[in-house]
Design a protein around this motif. Structure first.
Motif, PDB file in Angstrom:
ATOM      1  N   LYS A 231       0.829  -1.205   0.000  1.00  0.00           N
ATOM      2  CA  LYS A 231       0.000   0.000   0.000  1.00  0.00           C
ATOM      3  C   LYS A 231       0.862   1.254   0.000  1.00  0.00           C
ATOM      4  O   LYS A 231       0.591   2.218  -0.723  1.00  0.00           O
ATOM      5  N   ILE A 232       1.930   1.236   0.804  1.00  0.00           N
ATOM      6  CA  ILE A 232       2.835   2.384   0.864  1.00  0.00           C
ATOM      7  C   ILE A 232       3.508   2.600  -0.482  1.00  0.00           C
ATOM      8  O   ILE A 232       3.649   3.731  -0.961  1.00  0.00           O
ATOM      9  N   GLU A 233       3.914   1.512  -1.128  1.00  0.00           N
ATOM     10  CA  GLU A 233       4.591   1.614  -2.424  1.00  0.00           C
ATOM     11  C   GLU A 233       3.673   2.190  -3.494  1.00  0.00           C
ATOM     12  O   GLU A 233       4.083   2.983  -4.340  1.00  0.00           O
ATOM     13  N   THR A 234       2.396   1.780  -3.469  1.00  0.00           N
ATOM     14  CA  THR A 234       1.459   2.257  -4.484  1.00  0.00           C
ATOM     15  C   THR A 234       0.998   3.687  -4.216  1.00  0.00           C
ATOM     16  O   THR A 234       0.406   4.320  -5.083  1.00  0.00           O
ATOM     17  N   GLN A 235       1.264   4.184  -3.005  1.00  0.00           N
ATOM     18  CA  GLN A 235       0.853   5.538  -2.670  1.00  0.00           C
ATOM     19  C   GLN A 235       1.884   6.587  -3.101  1.00  0.00           C
ATOM     20  O   GLN A 235       1.672   7.778  -2.900  1.00  0.00           O
ATOM     21  N   LYS A 236       3.002   6.172  -3.673  1.00  0.00           N
ATOM     22  CA  LYS A 236       3.983   7.123  -4.186  1.00  0.00           C
ATOM     23  C   LYS A 236       3.345   7.902  -5.336  1.00  0.00           C
ATOM     24  O   LYS A 236       2.796   7.334  -6.264  1.00  0.00           O
ATOM     25  N   THR A 237       3.439   9.218  -5.267  1.00  0.00           N
ATOM     26  CA  THR A 237       2.726  10.053  -6.236  1.00  0.00           C
ATOM     27  C   THR A 237       3.669  10.734  -7.213  1.00  0.00           C
ATOM     28  O   THR A 237       4.852  10.939  -6.920  1.00  0.00           O
ATOM     29  N   THR A 238       3.138  11.071  -8.376  1.00  0.00           N
ATOM     30  CA  THR A 238       3.845  11.848  -9.387  1.00  0.00           C
ATOM     31  C   THR A 238       3.057  13.126  -9.631  1.00  0.00           C
ATOM     32  O   THR A 238       1.836  13.073  -9.834  1.00  0.00           O
ATOM     33  N   LEU A 239       3.755  14.258  -9.608  1.00  0.00           N
ATOM     34  CA  LEU A 239       3.101  15.539  -9.853  1.00  0.00           C
ATOM     35  C   LEU A 239       2.912  15.734 -11.356  1.00  0.00           C
ATOM     36  O   LEU A 239       3.859  15.625 -12.133  1.00  0.00           O
ATOM     37  N   VAL A 240       1.672  16.003 -11.752  1.00  0.00           N
ATOM     38  CA  VAL A 240       1.341  16.253 -13.159  1.00  0.00           C
ATOM     39  C   VAL A 240       0.594  17.580 -13.244  1.00  0.00           C
ATOM     40  O   VAL A 240      -0.341  17.819 -12.473  1.00  0.00           O
ATOM     41  N   ARG A 241       1.016  18.426 -14.182  1.00  0.00           N
ATOM     42  CA  ARG A 241       0.291  19.680 -14.426  1.00  0.00           C
ATOM     43  C   ARG A 241      -0.069  19.772 -15.904  1.00  0.00           C
ATOM     44  O   ARG A 241       0.756  19.534 -16.780  1.00  0.00           O
ATOM     45  N   ILE A 242      -1.350  20.099 -16.141  1.00  0.00           N
ATOM     46  CA  ILE A 242      -1.885  20.176 -17.505  1.00  0.00           C
ATOM     47  C   ILE A 242      -2.600  21.516 -17.675  1.00  0.00           C
ATOM     48  O   ILE A 242      -3.261  22.004 -16.744  1.00  0.00           O
ATOM     49  N   ARG A 243      -2.465  22.101 -18.870  1.00  0.00           N
ATOM     50  CA  ARG A 243      -3.190  23.327 -19.175  1.00  0.00           C
ATOM     51  C   ARG A 243      -4.144  23.084 -20.339  1.00  0.00           C
ATOM     52  O   ARG A 243      -3.795  22.386 -21.300  1.00  0.00           O
ATOM     53  N   ALA A 244      -5.336  23.666 -20.206  1.00  0.00           N
ATOM     54  CA  ALA A 244      -6.352  23.513 -21.255  1.00  0.00           C
ATOM     55  C   ALA A 244      -7.107  24.824 -21.410  1.00  0.00           C
ATOM     56  O   ALA A 244      -7.256  25.588 -20.445  1.00  0.00           O
ATOM     57  N   PRO A 245      -7.599  25.133 -22.638  1.00  0.00           N
ATOM     58  CA  PRO A 245      -8.415  26.338 -22.840  1.00  0.00           C
ATOM     59  C   PRO A 245      -9.637  26.322 -21.928  1.00  0.00           C
ATOM     60  O   PRO A 245     -10.189  25.258 -21.624  1.00  0.00           O
ATOM     61  N   LYS A 246     -10.049  27.512 -21.477  1.00  0.00           N
ATOM     62  CA  LYS A 246     -11.180  27.593 -20.556  1.00  0.00           C
ATOM     63  C   LYS A 246     -12.432  26.928 -21.116  1.00  0.00           C
ATOM     64  O   LYS A 246     -13.191  26.291 -20.386  1.00  0.00           O
ATOM     65  N   LYS A 247     -12.626  27.022 -22.429  1.00  0.00           N
ATOM     66  CA  LYS A 247     -13.848  26.499 -23.031  1.00  0.00           C
ATOM     67  C   LYS A 247     -13.948  24.977 -22.973  1.00  0.00           C
ATOM     68  O   LYS A 247     -15.050  24.423 -23.107  1.00  0.00           O
ATOM     69  N   MET A 248     -12.798  24.298 -22.793  1.00  0.00           N
ATOM     70  CA  MET A 248     -12.866  22.836 -22.774  1.00  0.00           C
ATOM     71  C   MET A 248     -12.367  22.238 -21.454  1.00  0.00           C
ATOM     72  O   MET A 248     -12.367  21.028 -21.278  1.00  0.00           O
ATOM     73  N   ALA A 249     -11.983  23.084 -20.500  1.00  0.00           N
ATOM     74  CA  ALA A 249     -11.444  22.584 -19.235  1.00  0.00           C
ATOM     75  C   ALA A 249     -12.444  21.735 -18.459  1.00  0.00           C
ATOM     76  O   ALA A 249     -12.063  20.807 -17.742  1.00  0.00           O
ATOM     77  N   HIS A 250     -13.741  22.071 -18.641  1.00  0.00           N
ATOM     78  CA  HIS A 250     -14.750  21.326 -17.872  1.00  0.00           C
ATOM     79  C   HIS A 250     -14.822  19.858 -18.292  1.00  0.00           C
ATOM     80  O   HIS A 250     -15.329  19.014 -17.553  1.00  0.00           O
ATOM     81  N   TYR A 251     -14.316  19.519 -19.478  1.00  0.00           N
ATOM     82  CA  TYR A 251     -14.325  18.121 -19.898  1.00  0.00           C
ATOM     83  C   TYR A 251     -13.424  17.258 -19.010  1.00  0.00           C
ATOM     84  O   TYR A 251     -13.614  16.045 -18.910  1.00  0.00           O
ATOM     85  N   PHE A 252     -12.435  17.906 -18.396  1.00  0.00           N
ATOM     86  CA  PHE A 252     -11.541  17.173 -17.499  1.00  0.00           C
ATOM     87  C   PHE A 252     -12.251  16.756 -16.210  1.00  0.00           C
ATOM     88  O   PHE A 252     -11.734  15.930 -15.458  1.00  0.00           O
ATOM     89  N   ASN A 253     -13.391  17.357 -15.919  1.00  0.00           N
ATOM     90  CA  ASN A 253     -14.097  17.005 -14.683  1.00  0.00           C
ATOM     91  C   ASN A 253     -14.488  15.537 -14.649  1.00  0.00           C
ATOM     92  O   ASN A 253     -14.601  14.930 -13.598  1.00  0.00           O
ATOM     93  N   TRP A 254     -14.699  14.991 -15.847  1.00  0.00           N
ATOM     94  CA  TRP A 254     -15.100  13.589 -15.918  1.00  0.00           C
ATOM     95  C   TRP A 254     -13.938  12.687 -15.505  1.00  0.00           C
ATOM     96  O   TRP A 254     -12.887  12.669 -16.115  1.00  0.00           O
ATOM     97  N   ASP A 255     -14.102  11.987 -14.423  1.00  0.00           N
ATOM     98  CA  ASP A 255     -13.158  10.961 -13.961  1.00  0.00           C
ATOM     99  C   ASP A 255     -11.815  11.520 -13.483  1.00  0.00           C
ATOM    100  O   ASP A 255     -10.899  10.753 -13.215  1.00  0.00           O
ATOM    101  N   ARG A 256     -11.682  12.842 -13.340  1.00  0.00           N
ATOM    102  CA  ARG A 256     -10.370  13.362 -12.965  1.00  0.00           C
ATOM    103  C   ARG A 256      -9.970  12.964 -11.544  1.00  0.00           C
ATOM    104  O   ARG A 256      -8.772  12.835 -11.244  1.00  0.00           O
ATOM    105  N   SER A 257     -10.952  12.770 -10.662  1.00  0.00           N
ATOM    106  CA  SER A 257     -10.627  12.373  -9.289  1.00  0.00           C
ATOM    107  C   SER A 257      -9.942  11.013  -9.246  1.00  0.00           C
ATOM    108  O   SER A 257      -9.134  10.737  -8.353  1.00  0.00           O
ATOM    109  N   SER A 258     -10.257  10.156 -10.226  1.00  0.00           N
ATOM    110  CA  SER A 258      -9.635   8.825 -10.283  1.00  0.00           C
ATOM    111  C   SER A 258      -8.165   8.906 -10.650  1.00  0.00           C
ATOM    112  O   SER A 258      -7.417   7.946 -10.465  1.00  0.00           O
ATOM    113  N   TYR A 259      -7.739  10.050 -11.192  1.00  0.00           N
ATOM    114  CA  TYR A 259      -6.352  10.218 -11.632  1.00  0.00           C
ATOM    115  C   TYR A 259      -5.561  11.136 -10.709  1.00  0.00           C
ATOM    116  O   TYR A 259      -4.486  11.603 -11.059  1.00  0.00           O
TER     117      TYR A 259
END
Length: 318
Positions: A231-259
């Motif tokens: 469990k500890i090994e799988t909890q290691k995280t990687t920082l990811v930053r993504i930029r998207a136009p305001k008009k399409m950013a809301h599409y990321f709301n789908w399933d983003r919590s899973s990632y």
């Protein structure tokens, strides 16, 4: 007698019964069960001693009743004795809290009359049989019986194990240490001599199983130790930053919590989304590809390379 006195009396009586159900038990285990401090447990144990119950305390092991001061043992088969531990685990998982507690109390009274060898076997299985989810596809009874017997007898087993995509099952020599149910499948953890390391095996992929005549070569840690490490090994995280136009950013709301979505920051023309993901980047990349025609990866560079590699391979096949 006040309600507090009745509660204390029932706890002390239950402790007495529990002391008869296994050879050793620590003050901390008692405290966890009854949700009191270890100091309270020590007072309860002292009350038992004052009442004439002979207790023995050994550092590192815990408390036990002096040999001979026990209810005469009842004869149970090894399989019947082991079923006590499994039944209690299932009840703790599937029943409501009150019913589970009452069932556990009843099981302690049942286990109190087991012979010493059966108590040791039950105590071992209690620490090596875990259930995480609430839906189940039952494993083979014969296979489960061999696994349990192997862990109790500390006898090595041989299995034929078929990995995904393989047409042929490989033979593995193992020392199993525990069984658990997780994510709709039954697994067992074992030391694998082929890999010279600990591995988990999905039970439905075992095509054959048999005991050997060889005893375990190693004294293994508990199943819970290995699962906590995983469990500890799988909890290691990687920082990811993504930029998207305001008009399409809301599409990321789908399933983003899973990632591993953490936050979003509104810029002049874009929205920057930050993730702390535990998911391998190769899987994160495939999710990102749904938005890759408009979105851009700020970091990490590795994710950019993975996405580029996937796209290159796709272009080559067109």
């Amino acid at each position: 007698m006040s309600e507090l006195d009745i509660k204390k009396f029932n706890r002390i009586l239950s402790i007495y019964v529990q002391l008869q159900s296994r050879n050793w038990i620590t003050a901390q285990q008692f405290a966890n069960r009854y949700q009191v401090s270890t100091r309270t447990i020590y007072r309860d144990l002292k009350a038992l001693e004052n009442a004439g119950v002979p207790l023995y305390n050994e550092p590192g092991k815990g408390f036990a009743l002096v040999e001979g001061y026990k209810i005469p043992p009842t004869i149970f088969t090894k399989e019947e004795a082991l079923s006590f531990a499994i039944a209690e685990k299932l009840m703790a998982k599937y029943a409501d809290k009150q019913l589970s507690f009452q069932f556990s109390s009843a099981m302690h009274k049942m286990k109190a009359v087991l012979r010493t060898t059966e108590k040791e076997n039950v105590a071992l299985i209690e620490d090596r049989y875990l259930i995480f989810d609430t839906t189940s596809s039952e494993p083979s009874t014969e296979l489960l019986s061999v696994l349990l017997d192997s862990m109790v007898s500390k006898i090595q087993i041989e299995i034929l194990y078929q990995k995904p995509g393989n047409n042929k099952a490989d033979k593995r020599l193992l020392e199993p240490i525990g069984i658990f149910y997780e994510h709709n499948y039954w697994y067992f953890m074992a030391f694998c001599f082929l890999r010279n390391d600990y591995r988990q095996f999905r039970i439905d992929r075992v095509k054959g199983i048999s005991k050997t005549v060889n005893h375990f070569e190693t004294e293994h840690q508990s199943l819970e130790c290995f699962l906590n490490k995983r469990k500890i090994e799988t909890q290691k995280t990687t920082l990811v930053r993504i930029r998207a136009p305001k008009k399409m950013a809301h599409y990321f709301n789908w399933d983003r919590s899973s990632y591993g979505f953490v936050s979003e920051k509104v810029l002049k023309r874009e929205v920057e989304l930050t993730f702390e993901t535990t998911i391998p980047l190769k899987y994160f990349a495939r999710w990102f590809l749904m938005f890759s025609d408009d979105a851009t990866i700020v970091e990490p560079l590795e994710l950019k390379h993975i996405v580029a590699d996937i796209l290159q391979k796709a272009v080559e096949k067109i």
